[in-house]
Scaffold this motif. Structure first.
Motif, PDB file in Angstrom:
ATOM      1  N   LYS A  31       0.833  -1.210   0.000  1.00  0.00           N
ATOM      2  CA  LYS A  31       0.000   0.000   0.000  1.00  0.00           C
ATOM      3  C   LYS A  31       0.866   1.257   0.000  1.00  0.00           C
ATOM      4  O   LYS A  31       0.580   2.218  -0.699  1.00  0.00           O
ATOM      5  CB  LYS A  31      -0.909   0.022   1.228  1.00  0.00           C
ATOM      6  CG  LYS A  31      -2.074  -0.918   1.155  1.00  0.00           C
ATOM      7  CD  LYS A  31      -2.875  -0.849   2.441  1.00  0.00           C
ATOM      8  CE  LYS A  31      -3.893  -1.961   2.522  1.00  0.00           C
ATOM      9  NZ  LYS A  31      -4.571  -1.985   3.827  1.00  0.00           N
ATOM     10  N   HIS A  34       2.979   1.360  -3.581  1.00  0.00           N
ATOM     11  CA  HIS A  34       2.336   1.016  -4.855  1.00  0.00           C
ATOM     12  C   HIS A  34       2.624   2.116  -5.883  1.00  0.00           C
ATOM     13  O   HIS A  34       2.433   3.302  -5.614  1.00  0.00           O
ATOM     14  CB  HIS A  34       0.831   0.838  -4.675  1.00  0.00           C
ATOM     15  CG  HIS A  34       0.212   0.086  -5.796  1.00  0.00           C
ATOM     16  ND1 HIS A  34      -0.102   0.687  -6.995  1.00  0.00           N
ATOM     17  CD2 HIS A  34      -0.123  -1.211  -5.927  1.00  0.00           C
ATOM     18  CE1 HIS A  34      -0.613  -0.209  -7.816  1.00  0.00           C
ATOM     19  NE2 HIS A  34      -0.642  -1.378  -7.191  1.00  0.00           N
ATOM     20  N   PRO A  35       3.073   1.736  -7.086  1.00  0.00           N
ATOM     21  CA  PRO A  35       3.447   2.733  -8.107  1.00  0.00           C
ATOM     22  C   PRO A  35       2.303   3.644  -8.544  1.00  0.00           C
ATOM     23  O   PRO A  35       2.545   4.772  -8.981  1.00  0.00           O
ATOM     24  CB  PRO A  35       3.915   1.883  -9.291  1.00  0.00           C
ATOM     25  CG  PRO A  35       4.243   0.563  -8.727  1.00  0.00           C
ATOM     26  CD  PRO A  35       3.384   0.388  -7.520  1.00  0.00           C
ATOM     27  N   ASP A  36       1.055   3.201  -8.421  1.00  0.00           N
ATOM     28  CA  ASP A  36      -0.080   4.020  -8.841  1.00  0.00           C
ATOM     29  C   ASP A  36      -0.319   5.214  -7.915  1.00  0.00           C
ATOM     30  O   ASP A  36      -1.083   6.110  -8.264  1.00  0.00           O
ATOM     31  CB  ASP A  36      -1.356   3.173  -8.920  1.00  0.00           C
ATOM     32  CG  ASP A  36      -1.318   2.186 -10.072  1.00  0.00           C
ATOM     33  OD1 ASP A  36      -0.441   2.351 -10.958  1.00  0.00           O
ATOM     34  OD2 ASP A  36      -2.136   1.249 -10.089  1.00  0.00           O
ATOM     35  N   LYS A  37       0.312   5.235  -6.763  1.00  0.00           N
ATOM     36  CA  LYS A  37       0.168   6.356  -5.832  1.00  0.00           C
ATOM     37  C   LYS A  37       0.947   7.584  -6.297  1.00  0.00           C
ATOM     38  O   LYS A  37       0.725   8.674  -5.807  1.00  0.00           O
ATOM     39  CB  LYS A  37       0.659   5.953  -4.442  1.00  0.00           C
ATOM     40  CG  LYS A  37      -0.279   5.065  -3.673  1.00  0.00           C
ATOM     41  CD  LYS A  37       0.263   4.736  -2.309  1.00  0.00           C
ATOM     42  CE  LYS A  37       0.351   5.957  -1.440  1.00  0.00           C
ATOM     43  NZ  LYS A  37       0.761   5.660  -0.067  1.00  0.00           N
ATOM     44  N   GLN A  39       2.831  10.075  -9.483  1.00  0.00           N
ATOM     45  CA  GLN A  39       2.658  10.540 -10.851  1.00  0.00           C
ATOM     46  C   GLN A  39       3.586   9.782 -11.792  1.00  0.00           C
ATOM     47  O   GLN A  39       4.759   9.579 -11.479  1.00  0.00           O
ATOM     48  CB  GLN A  39       2.977  12.044 -10.948  1.00  0.00           C
ATOM     49  CG  GLN A  39       2.009  12.932 -10.201  1.00  0.00           C
ATOM     50  CD  GLN A  39       0.646  12.970 -10.872  1.00  0.00           C
ATOM     51  OE1 GLN A  39       0.536  12.839 -12.077  1.00  0.00           O
ATOM     52  NE2 GLN A  39      -0.400  13.113 -10.067  1.00  0.00           N
ATOM     53  N   ALA A  40       3.079   9.385 -12.956  1.00  0.00           N
ATOM     54  CA  ALA A  40       3.885   8.653 -13.941  1.00  0.00           C
ATOM     55  C   ALA A  40       5.044   9.533 -14.422  1.00  0.00           C
ATOM     56  O   ALA A  40       4.879  10.726 -14.658  1.00  0.00           O
ATOM     57  CB  ALA A  40       3.017   8.236 -15.116  1.00  0.00           C
ATOM     58  N   ALA A  45       7.913   7.722  -8.642  1.00  0.00           N
ATOM     59  CA  ALA A  45       7.176   6.620  -9.266  1.00  0.00           C
ATOM     60  C   ALA A  45       8.123   5.514  -9.699  1.00  0.00           C
ATOM     61  O   ALA A  45       7.814   4.326  -9.548  1.00  0.00           O
ATOM     62  CB  ALA A  45       6.374   7.130 -10.464  1.00  0.00           C
ATOM     63  N   GLU A  49       8.212   1.732  -8.199  1.00  0.00           N
ATOM     64  CA  GLU A  49       8.149   0.534  -9.045  1.00  0.00           C
ATOM     65  C   GLU A  49       9.218  -0.474  -8.632  1.00  0.00           C
ATOM     66  O   GLU A  49       8.950  -1.667  -8.468  1.00  0.00           O
ATOM     67  CB  GLU A  49       8.329   0.929 -10.520  1.00  0.00           C
ATOM     68  CG  GLU A  49       8.333  -0.220 -11.475  1.00  0.00           C
ATOM     69  CD  GLU A  49       6.980  -0.867 -11.649  1.00  0.00           C
ATOM     70  OE1 GLU A  49       6.955  -2.085 -11.917  1.00  0.00           O
ATOM     71  OE2 GLU A  49       5.958  -0.178 -11.518  1.00  0.00           O
ATOM     72  N   SER A  52       8.426  -1.806  -5.083  1.00  0.00           N
ATOM     73  CA  SER A  52       7.308  -2.753  -5.049  1.00  0.00           C
ATOM     74  C   SER A  52       7.743  -4.123  -5.581  1.00  0.00           C
ATOM     75  O   SER A  52       7.324  -5.149  -5.053  1.00  0.00           O
ATOM     76  CB  SER A  52       6.108  -2.227  -5.836  1.00  0.00           C
ATOM     77  OG  SER A  52       6.404  -2.103  -7.206  1.00  0.00           O
TER      78      SER A  52
END
Length: 148
Positions: A31, A34-37, A39-40, A45, A49, A52
């Protein structure tokens, strides 16, 4: 041994962590990282990645050497170590042994001197039973292709 200590440090694990506490720690770390938390394209990020992936690898590794996992697979382990050794290789302090039944196990902390003695032994399985199988931390890395 280095990998074991690295993963235990990542998870904040004591000597032997229960599967339940390991799973809850894993979920909390996933949690958090997590890479989705993030900005790309952001540096954070990219770091998330990598972190994780390390968390996932560490979780699977620690589960494979956990006492509960070993206890659940003890009968299969004893059956496997009673079959002849087909192949073996040593990398650093990790000894990888493939058995005739197709299972492959890693044994951690096996020094080069013991590996040389194993190679020079005329009865590999007997030597390994006495000096390696019940002494060193192990994990199954490959299951047999043949199902009974």
């Amino acid at each position: 041994m280095k990998r074991i200590n690295e993963y235990k440090k990542l998870f904040g694990a004591e000597q032997d962590m229960s599967l339940k506490s390991l799973k809850s720690t894993y979920r909390n770390l996933v949690k958090e990282w997590h890479p989705d938390k993030f900005q790309a394209g952001d540096d954070k990020a990219i770091e998330a990645e990598l972190k994780s992936r390390q968390i996932i690898d560490g979780y699977h590794f620690l589960v494979s050497i956990a006492p509960e996992t070993k206890a659940a697979n003890l009968d299969e382990y004893h059956e496997t170590i009673n079959t002849p050794i087909m192949d073996w290789q040593h990398k650093g302090l990790v000894l990888e042994i493939t058995f005739l039944d197709g299972n492959t196990y890693e044994f951690f902390g096996v020094n080069k001197a013991l590996y040389i003695k194993l190679c020079q032994s005329d009865k590999l399985t007997r030597f390994a039973k006495r000096n390696i199988f019940n002494t060193y931390t192990y994990r199954k890395i490959k299951k047999s292709d043949v199902e009974a």
